[in-house]
Design a protein around this motif. Structure first.
Motif, PDB file in Angstrom:
ATOM      1  N   PHE A  63       0.877  -1.177   0.000  1.00 54.73           N
ATOM      2  CA  PHE A  63       0.000   0.000   0.000  1.00 54.73           C
ATOM      3  C   PHE A  63       0.917   1.231   0.000  1.00 54.73           C
ATOM      4  O   PHE A  63       2.135   1.089   0.180  1.00 54.73           O
ATOM      5  CB  PHE A  63      -0.940   0.008   1.236  1.00 54.73           C
ATOM      6  N   ASP A  82       4.907   4.236   7.586  1.00 53.31           N
ATOM      7  CA  ASP A  82       4.035   3.054   7.538  1.00 53.31           C
ATOM      8  C   ASP A  82       4.267   2.365   6.192  1.00 53.31           C
ATOM      9  O   ASP A  82       3.866   2.851   5.149  1.00 53.31           O
ATOM     10  CB  ASP A  82       2.576   3.495   7.670  1.00 53.31           C
ATOM     11  N   ASP A 133       2.077  -5.284   7.166  1.00 51.84           N
ATOM     12  CA  ASP A 133       1.747  -3.880   7.452  1.00 51.84           C
ATOM     13  C   ASP A 133       2.381  -3.538   8.785  1.00 51.84           C
ATOM     14  O   ASP A 133       1.939  -4.008   9.832  1.00 51.84           O
ATOM     15  CB  ASP A 133       0.218  -3.746   7.516  1.00 51.84           C
ATOM     16  N   GLU A 152      -1.997  -1.876  15.468  1.00 53.53           N
ATOM     17  CA  GLU A 152      -1.360  -0.557  15.424  1.00 53.53           C
ATOM     18  C   GLU A 152      -2.050   0.350  16.424  1.00 53.53           C
ATOM     19  O   GLU A 152      -3.257   0.265  16.639  1.00 53.53           O
ATOM     20  CB  GLU A 152      -1.437   0.061  14.020  1.00 53.53           C
ATOM     21  N   GLN A 187       2.822   6.621  15.994  1.00 52.39           N
ATOM     22  CA  GLN A 187       2.255   5.313  15.604  1.00 52.39           C
ATOM     23  C   GLN A 187       3.339   4.247  15.697  1.00 52.39           C
ATOM     24  O   GLN A 187       4.485   4.490  15.339  1.00 52.39           O
ATOM     25  CB  GLN A 187       1.754   5.373  14.151  1.00 52.39           C
ATOM     26  N   GLU A 245       3.314  -0.181  14.794  1.00 53.79           N
ATOM     27  CA  GLU A 245       2.409  -1.211  14.255  1.00 53.79           C
ATOM     28  C   GLU A 245       3.178  -2.471  13.904  1.00 53.79           C
ATOM     29  O   GLU A 245       4.281  -2.394  13.356  1.00 53.79           O
ATOM     30  CB  GLU A 245       1.745  -0.661  12.989  1.00 53.79           C
TER      31      GLU A 245
HETATM   32 CO    CO Z   1      -0.200   0.325   8.653  1.00 61.11          CO
END
Ligand code: CO
Ligand code: 57R
Length: 370
Positions: A111, A143, A154, A256, A349, A351
Motif C-alpha cells: 500500500f 508506515d 503492514d 497498530e 504510531q 504497528e
Molecule cells: Co499500517
C-alpha cells in the motif's frame, strides 16, 4: 558464499535466501483457555497442513516481513531533515520493489508508503509535485506495506530528530506491545482495546514546561488483513468498548496504536493521495471513456490493493484527475483523505502484523529495532 544486502538495499531476497525459507517472527504462547494449543498434537497437525498449503503458507508473509525489516533498517538511517518527502517515499519504495522482486500483482508494495507528519496520523503520502521537506522538529510516521502473493505485511514506526516527544513515542510503542501481547484466539476486540488504552493513558509528555497526557486516538484502529485486502473487516479500536467480536484462528491482524497530545480524535483534512478500488464495487455503466480506461488500469495494476496518485503516474496514466474523481463519485473507488488531529498537536504510531497460528501467535514483522 554468503550474499550480503547492499546499502541502499538492491539485492532481491531470493538471492539472500536461496532455499526459499524465510525466518519465523517472534512467537508468543496463547493464554488461559487457549494455552492447550502450545502442545496440542491436533493443532500442530493443522499448522503443518497450513504451512504446506500453497494458498496459506506462512512463507509468503515471512518473506514480506523480511523485506520490511531490511528496508526499514535502511530507512531509519537515510531519512534526515531537509530531505524532500517525495525522495523519502521513492527511496523506501525502490527498496521494497527491489527486495521483494516486484512482479505484477504477485508481489510488490502492499500500500502507499505512509509518511504522515506531526498532527497528521495516517493516510498521507506525497502526491506528484509535492515539494515539501522534512523538518528537524517533525514527528514522522513511517508506515510501510509489502505483499507477497497478496499476503500484506503492514508495520509502522515513528521517527523524530529531537528528544521533545520521546515520551509520546515510548507510550505508543508500549501500547502496541500491550496490544500484541494481549491479542490471541478468542480475545474480544473491545477488551483488547481496553488494555491498549490503559497502557497509552499511563504516560504523559512534557512540552515547553507543560505536562500533556498521551491520548489514544479514538477513531483510528488496528485491523484484520485478508488476501489482497488491507482492511479485512475487523477493527481493533484504541479505547475500551463492548465489541464482543473475537479474534479467530488463522487470522492476520495489523496491531497498530496511535497516541496524540491533542484531542485524541482525527478528522479528514488535506489533499487526498490514498485510494483503493472497493471490494464490493458496484457494476455501473461508465459513460466517461477516460474513467473506463482508468478503471482498467487500476484493475490491472492494483486490483483491490491500496494505491496513490504517484503509482498511477508510474503506471503511465496522466491527466487522470477528472476520471479519478468520477470513479470516486460512482462508489467504485474509495478515497482515503489524510487523518489529522488538531494543528500544533503531535501524533505517533507503532504497528506490527501478527498471525494467529493454530499453536501460537507469530509477530511476523518483529525486528531488533521494534
Ligand atoms: Co499500517
Ligand atoms: C487506502 O490506503 C489504505 C492503507 C492502509 C489502510 C489500513 N487502515 N485501515 N484503517 C486504518 C488504516 C491505517 C492506514 O492503518 C490507519 C488507521 C486507520 O484506522 C481507521 O480508519 N479506523 C476506523 C475504521 C475506526 C487503509 C487504507
Amino acid at each position: 558464499k554468503k550474499v550480503e544486502q547492499t546499502e541502499p538495499p538492491t539485492i532481491g531476497l531470493s538471492k539472500l535466501f536461496p532455499d526459499g525459507k524465510y525466518p519465523e517472527g517472534e512467537t508468543q504462547e496463547y493464554k488461559d483457555d487457549n494455552a492447550f494449543r502450545t502442545t496440542s498434537e491436533e493443532k500442530r497437525y493443522d499448522e503443518q497442513m497450513a504451512m504446506e498449503d500453497p494458498e496459506v503458507t506462512y512463507n509468503h508473509i515471512r518473506r514480506a516481513a523480511e523485506v520490511h525489516r531490511q528496508v526499514r533498517q535502511y530507512a531509519r538511517k537515510f531519512i534526515k531533515p531537509g530531505m524532500r518527502m517525495i525522495d523519502i517515499a521513492n527511496g523506501i519504495e525502490d527498496g521494497v520493489r527491489a527486495l521483494v522482486e516486484e512482479d505484477g500483482l504477485d508481489s510488490g508494495v502492499g500500500f502507499p508508503t505512509g509518511l504522515s507528519l506531526n498532527h497528521c496520523a495516517a493516510h498521507y503520502t506525497p502526491n506528484p509535485g509535492d515539494t515539501s521537506v522534512l523538518g528537524e522538529k517533525d514527528v514522522l510516521k513511517v508506515d510501510i506495506g509489502v505483499h507477497v502473493k497478496g499476503r500484506i505485511c503492514d508495520s509502522a514506526f515513528t521517527l523524530t530528530f529531537d528528544p521533545t516527544y520521546e515520551k509520546l513515542l515510548e507510550a505508543v510503542k508500549a501500547a502496541t506491545d500491550t496490544g500484541v501481547r494481549e491479542a490471541g484466539i478468542d480475545v474480544r476486540l473491545g477488551e483488547l482495546a481496553g488494555y491498549i488504552q490503559e497502557t497509552m493513558e499511563s504516560y504523559e509528555v512534557e512540552v515547553n514546561g507543560k505536562v500533556l497526557p498521551v491520548k489514544p486516538i479514538d477513531n483510528l484502529s488496528g485491523h484484520s488483513i485478508n488476501l489482497y485486502q488491507i482492511h479485512g473487516g475487523k477493527s481493533v479500536l484504541l479505547v475500551k468498548n463492548d465489541d464482543q467480536t473475537k479474534m479467530e484462528e488463522g487470522e492476520y491482524f495489523a496491531i497498530e496504536t496511535f497516541g496524540s497530545t491533542g484531542r485524541g480524535k482525527v478528522i479528514e483534512q488535506g489533499e487526498v493521495s490514498h485510494y483503493a478500488r472497493r471490494v464490493d464495487a458496484p457494476h455501473v455503466p461508465l459513460r466517461l471513456t477516460s474513467a473506463k480506461s482508468l478503471l482498467q488500469s487500476i484493475n490491472k495494476n492494483f486490483g483491490t490493493l491500496p494505491w496513490c496518485r504517484r503509482y498511477l503516474e508510474r503506471a503511465g496514466e496522466s491527466r487522470y484527475l477528472l476520471a479519478l474523481n468520477h470513479l470516486v463519485s460512482q462508489g467504485i473507488v474509495q478515497d482515503y483523505p489524510p487523518l489529522c488531529d488538531v494543528r500544533g498537536s503531535m501524533t505517533a504510531q507503532f504497528e506490527h502484523t501478527i498471525l494467529l497460528r493454530p499453536t501460537r501467535k507469530e509477530i511476523v514483522s518483529r525486528g531488533d529495532d521494534y
